[in-house]
Design an enzyme around this catalytic site. Structure first.
Site, PDB file in Angstrom:
ATOM      1  N   HIS A 254       1.307  10.234   6.162  1.00  0.00           N
ATOM      2  CA  HIS A 254       0.710  10.297   7.501  1.00  0.00           C
ATOM      3  C   HIS A 254       1.646  11.029   8.465  1.00  0.00           C
ATOM      4  O   HIS A 254       1.227  11.938   9.199  1.00  0.00           O
ATOM      5  CB  HIS A 254       0.441   8.875   8.000  1.00  0.00           C
ATOM      6  CG  HIS A 254      -0.012   8.798   9.429  1.00  0.00           C
ATOM      7  ND1 HIS A 254      -1.337   8.641   9.793  1.00  0.00           N
ATOM      8  CD2 HIS A 254       0.691   8.843  10.601  1.00  0.00           C
ATOM      9  CE1 HIS A 254      -1.423   8.599  11.117  1.00  0.00           C
ATOM     10  NE2 HIS A 254      -0.205   8.719  11.633  1.00  0.00           N
ATOM     11  N   GLU A 255       2.920  10.652   8.447  1.00  0.00           N
ATOM     12  CA  GLU A 255       3.870  11.238   9.396  1.00  0.00           C
ATOM     13  C   GLU A 255       4.188  12.694   9.065  1.00  0.00           C
ATOM     14  O   GLU A 255       4.346  13.527   9.958  1.00  0.00           O
ATOM     15  CB  GLU A 255       5.137  10.395   9.459  1.00  0.00           C
ATOM     16  CG  GLU A 255       4.929   8.953   9.918  1.00  0.00           C
ATOM     17  CD  GLU A 255       4.364   8.833  11.327  1.00  0.00           C
ATOM     18  OE1 GLU A 255       4.382   9.834  12.073  1.00  0.00           O
ATOM     19  OE2 GLU A 255       3.896   7.736  11.682  1.00  0.00           O
ATOM     20  N   HIS A 258       1.546  14.841  10.481  1.00  0.00           N
ATOM     21  CA  HIS A 258       1.759  15.199  11.889  1.00  0.00           C
ATOM     22  C   HIS A 258       2.657  16.429  12.007  1.00  0.00           C
ATOM     23  O   HIS A 258       2.448  17.277  12.878  1.00  0.00           O
ATOM     24  CB  HIS A 258       2.398  14.033  12.644  1.00  0.00           C
ATOM     25  CG  HIS A 258       1.438  12.953  13.019  1.00  0.00           C
ATOM     26  ND1 HIS A 258       0.171  13.214  13.503  1.00  0.00           N
ATOM     27  CD2 HIS A 258       1.554  11.593  12.988  1.00  0.00           C
ATOM     28  CE1 HIS A 258      -0.448  12.068  13.765  1.00  0.00           C
ATOM     29  NE2 HIS A 258       0.370  11.073  13.453  1.00  0.00           N
ATOM     30  N   HIS A 264      -4.080  12.687  15.255  1.00  0.00           N
ATOM     31  CA  HIS A 264      -4.767  11.475  14.802  1.00  0.00           C
ATOM     32  C   HIS A 264      -6.260  11.746  14.628  1.00  0.00           C
ATOM     33  O   HIS A 264      -6.900  12.327  15.508  1.00  0.00           O
ATOM     34  CB  HIS A 264      -4.559  10.342  15.807  1.00  0.00           C
ATOM     35  CG  HIS A 264      -3.201   9.740  15.710  1.00  0.00           C
ATOM     36  ND1 HIS A 264      -2.392   9.519  16.803  1.00  0.00           N
ATOM     37  CD2 HIS A 264      -2.490   9.307  14.632  1.00  0.00           C
ATOM     38  CE1 HIS A 264      -1.248   8.983  16.401  1.00  0.00           C
ATOM     39  NE2 HIS A 264      -1.277   8.849  15.095  1.00  0.00           N
ATOM     40  N   CYS A 265      -6.789  11.334  13.479  1.00  0.00           N
ATOM     41  CA  CYS A 265      -8.195  11.605  13.147  1.00  0.00           C
ATOM     42  C   CYS A 265      -9.109  10.633  13.874  1.00  0.00           C
ATOM     43  O   CYS A 265      -8.859   9.434  13.918  1.00  0.00           O
ATOM     44  CB  CYS A 265      -8.399  11.487  11.635  1.00  0.00           C
ATOM     45  SG  CYS A 265     -10.096  11.863  11.136  1.00  0.00           S
ATOM     46  N   CYS A 270      -9.765   7.663   7.597  1.00  0.00           N
ATOM     47  CA  CYS A 270      -8.851   8.720   7.169  1.00  0.00           C
ATOM     48  C   CYS A 270      -7.413   8.238   7.272  1.00  0.00           C
ATOM     49  O   CYS A 270      -7.071   7.417   8.134  1.00  0.00           O
ATOM     50  CB  CYS A 270      -9.063   9.935   8.077  1.00  0.00           C
ATOM     51  SG  CYS A 270      -7.991  11.356   7.760  1.00  0.00           S
ATOM     52  N   CYS A 289      -9.808  12.438   5.180  1.00  0.00           N
ATOM     53  CA  CYS A 289     -11.229  12.739   5.275  1.00  0.00           C
ATOM     54  C   CYS A 289     -11.413  14.241   5.039  1.00  0.00           C
ATOM     55  O   CYS A 289     -10.435  15.011   5.056  1.00  0.00           O
ATOM     56  CB  CYS A 289     -11.754  12.333   6.656  1.00  0.00           C
ATOM     57  SG  CYS A 289     -11.267  13.466   7.998  1.00  0.00           S
ATOM     58  N   CYS A 292      -9.758  16.606   7.800  1.00  0.00           N
ATOM     59  CA  CYS A 292      -8.293  16.692   7.736  1.00  0.00           C
ATOM     60  C   CYS A 292      -7.831  17.312   6.421  1.00  0.00           C
ATOM     61  O   CYS A 292      -6.800  17.993   6.377  1.00  0.00           O
ATOM     62  CB  CYS A 292      -7.679  15.299   7.926  1.00  0.00           C
ATOM     63  SG  CYS A 292      -7.909  14.646   9.598  1.00  0.00           S
TER      64      CYS A 292
END
Length: 360
Positions: A254-255, A258, A264-265, A270, A289, A292
């Site tokens: 996740h990070e 970025h 952020h979705c 997601c 998703c 993304c």
């Protein structure tokens, strides 16, 4: 509970765009890839569902943000993308990740392998692990949870100075809790997107962190001098469980997402959804998703089929025989540490279904 709903037209536009060049780019994708990505706007898709909100403290409610569609991502001139000579993700371990050095080394290998599959096509390398003292960062005991914490911003400064020439990014990982400034209670992670560095803690992902019996509590910080980091010599480390590994993989990807410029979705359930607390983070899926996923694919250049197959291989791959000391064994009696992937079973089934759509 409520859901964040979008019309079929809105989701289709967010994925494909109305820009003729981007529409043409989409139409040039493999038919199987288009079929899978089109699940974003297929009513009642059993692969990609809406975001669900469970409380007013959930991220979308408490942190209103403008959504980012594919066209906005693609057109962002300031986002970071891998370039020739800068295609390596470096992982810097700070302190140990397990209660022995061998467990820590194995945990790092699991994270490395997962990142290699998730960001398929990029190189992932491990930097030599370092103790907290090497960063010269400030640290404290949290007033409410009574656990050790290290200063996230100062570690970012350390990582910037250490960033290799061929790095797309350098991400620090640690099992020690983080704080960004004195007035904050804690932070799961912090990153500088322009510098391509980040630091992320898995400390609060252990099953016992919020328990009254948590063994990492300290009542007093005894420190002989500003250069005395001896308190970290035997700080508490959670057991390397399957849930801890799953949460660590989630946070790390996740990070890093970025750092690629993915915001952020707010479209569908997601990995890139924001999260305010552990319960919300656990609800996030492990993968992206379609909207993304298309963003990441355009940045890295992988084929979706190759990436999904690599993720399945990571789950199926047996861990190397690594010696581990357990409480019931002396240091002379060593046992092996298999990769704990039980928590990934449901996700593997989902990835397999995605592959079936791609390979029709």
């Amino acid at each position: 509970m409520q859901t964040v709903g979008h019309s079929e037209h809105t989701l289709k536009t967010a994925l494909i765009s109305k820009n003729p060049e981007l529409v043409k780019q989409y139409e040039q994708l493999d038919p199987g890839e288009q079929r899978l990505l089109n699940e974003a706007f297929r009513p009642r898709s059993d692969l990609f569902g809406p975001i669900t909100l469970h409380s007013p403290s959930d991220w979308i409610i408490s942190h209103p943000e403008a959504p980012q569609d594919f066209e906005q991502f693609f057109s962002n001139l300031h986002r970071k993308s891998p370039s020739p000579g800068k295609q390596t993700i470096y992982i810097q371990c700070i302190g140990l990740l397990g209660n022995t050095r061998s467990i820590s080394e194995e945990y790092l290998k699991w994270l490395k392998g997962y990142c290699e599959a998730f960001f398929y096509g990029l190189t992932v390398k491990l930097l030599e692990p370092i103790p907290v003292s090497a960063t010269r960062c400030s640290f404290r005991i949290n007033d409410s949870t009574l656990n050790l914490q290290i200063h996230a911003g100062q570690i970012l400064t350390f990582l910037k100075k250490k960033k290799p020439e061929d790095a797309f990014c350098v991400v620090g990982v640690t099992m020690i809790d983080l704080y960004p400034r004195e007035s904050w209670n804690f932070v799961f992670g912090q990153a500088s997107l322009t510098e391509g560095v980040g630091i992320f803690s898995f400390a609060r992902y252990g099953t016992d962190f919020y328990s009254s019996h948590y063994k990492g509590k300290l009542k007093k910080l005894e420190r002989k001098s500003s250069s005395d980091y001896s308190v970290f010599n035997d700080y508490y480390l959670p057991e390397a469980t399957s849930v801890l590994l799953l949460r660590s993989c989630k946070t790390l990807t996740h990070e890093i997402g970025h750092i690629f410029g993915l915001r952020h979705c707010q479209w569908l359930a997601c990995l890139m959804q924001g999260s305010n607390h552990l319960e919300e983070a656990d609800r996030r899926p492990l993968d992206l998703c379609p909207i993304c996923l298309r963003k990441l694919q355009s940045a890295v250049g992988f084929r979706l089929r190759d990436r999904y197959k690599a993720l399945v291989r990571w789950i199926d791959a047996e861990s190397t025989d690594t010696p581990r000391v357990t409480p019931k064994h002396s240091r002379e009696e060593l046992v092996t540490l298999p990769k704990p992937v039980e928590a990934f079973k449901e996700w593997k089934e989902w990835v397999t279904r995605c592959l079936a759509v791609l390979q029709k």
